[in-house]
Scaffold this motif. Sequence first.
Motif, short mmCIF file in Angstrom:
data_model
loop_
_atom_site.label_atom_id
_atom_site.label_comp_id
_atom_site.label_asym_id
_atom_site.label_seq_id
_atom_site.Cartn_x
_atom_site.Cartn_y
_atom_site.Cartn_z
N ASP A 1 -4.46 16.52 -5.68
CA ASP A 1 -4.89 15.23 -5.84
C ASP A 1 -4.98 14.36 -4.76
OD1 ASP A 1 -4.66 16.07 -8.66
OD2 ASP A 1 -2.65 15.28 -8.80
N PRO A 2 -4.12 14.53 -3.74
CA PRO A 2 -4.39 13.71 -2.36
C PRO A 2 -5.88 14.30 -1.70
CG PRO A 2 -2.12 14.37 -2.77
CD PRO A 2 -3.06 15.26 -3.57
N LEU A 3 -6.26 15.12 -1.99
CA LEU A 3 -7.49 15.82 -1.39
C LEU A 3 -8.48 15.08 -2.02
CD1 LEU A 3 -7.35 19.67 -1.06
CD2 LEU A 3 -7.91 18.17 0.62
N PHE B 1 0.88 -1.19 0.07
CA PHE B 1 -0.08 0.03 0.07
C PHE B 1 0.91 1.46 0.00
CE2 PHE B 1 -3.11 3.08 1.68
CZ PHE B 1 -4.00 2.76 0.97
N PRO B 2 0.56 2.20 -0.99
CA PRO B 2 1.63 3.23 -1.20
C PRO B 2 1.51 4.61 -0.06
CG PRO B 2 -0.15 3.47 -2.53
CD PRO B 2 -0.42 2.41 -1.90
N VAL B 3 0.53 4.30 0.90
CA VAL B 3 0.57 5.43 1.90
C VAL B 3 0.81 4.99 3.37
CG1 VAL B 3 -0.87 7.17 2.89
CG2 VAL B 3 -0.87 6.78 0.49
N LEU C 1 -1.61 8.65 6.32
CA LEU C 1 -3.03 8.71 6.14
C LEU C 1 -3.78 9.24 7.41
CD1 LEU C 1 -5.13 7.38 4.14
CD2 LEU C 1 -5.10 5.34 5.53
N ASP C 2 -3.48 8.98 8.75
CA ASP C 2 -4.05 9.85 9.69
C ASP C 2 -3.83 11.47 9.76
OD1 ASP C 2 -4.79 7.26 10.79
OD2 ASP C 2 -2.91 7.13 11.99
N LYS C 3 -2.58 11.63 9.34
CA LYS C 3 -2.54 13.13 9.24
C LYS C 3 -3.35 13.72 8.15
CE LYS C 3 1.21 16.66 8.13
NZ LYS C 3 2.37 16.87 7.87
N ALA C 4 -3.45 13.16 6.83
CA ALA C 4 -4.27 13.46 5.83
C ALA C 4 -5.77 13.51 6.14
CB ALA C 4 -4.29 12.73 4.74
N SER C 5 -6.09 12.45 6.86
CA SER C 5 -7.24 12.24 7.39
C SER C 5 -7.95 13.46 8.44
CB SER C 5 -7.66 10.89 8.08
OG SER C 5 -8.97 10.82 8.57
N ARG C 6 -7.12 13.83 9.34
CA ARG C 6 -7.35 14.84 10.36
C ARG C 6 -7.65 16.02 9.69
NH1 ARG C 6 -3.27 12.28 13.26
NH2 ARG C 6 -1.92 13.55 12.86
#
Length: 143
Positions: A106-108, A74-76, A81-86
Motif C-alpha cells: 500500500d505505501p508503494l 501530515f501522517p508521514v 518520505l525521503d527513505k520511501a522516495s529513494r
Amino acid sequence: MIELSVYAGLFFVALLSASILPLQSEAVLVGLLLSESHPVWLLLVVASTGNVLGSLLNWYLGKYLQHFQHRRWFPVKPTQLDKASRWYQKYGKWSLLLSWVPVIGDPLTVMAGILREPVLPFLLLVTVAKVSRYLVLAGITLI
C-alpha cells in the motif's frame, strides 16, 4: 438481492484492504471460494477490481496529498518520505509488482502517486500483481 450484497461486500473489502486499513480480502475470498456457491471467475473479477481501484485511490492520495506534507497533521514524517522516495526511485515502477505484499504494498502505491508515476503503467503493473495474487490464492484454495 443477497447475491448482489455478497459481491458488493467482497468488492468493498478488497477496495478497503488496498488502503491502510487492516482488512483481509483474502480471507473473504477464500471463504466465498470454499462455499462453492458463486462462480470462481466472478469472485476473482470482483475482488481484483476492488483491490486495483483501492490502489488507484492510494495513487491519487499520493499525488494530491503531497501538497500538505509540511503541515503538522501530515501522517508521514519527512525522513520516512525521503527513505520511501529513494527506495522507489532505486527500484522504479517495477516495484509495483510487489503491491500485493502486506505492509509494503500500500505505501508503494502511495509513493507511486507522490513520484508522479504515469497512471497507465501504474494500473498495468498493479493489476498484474493483484490479479496474480488472487489467482494463486484461488488455485491453492481449490486444489
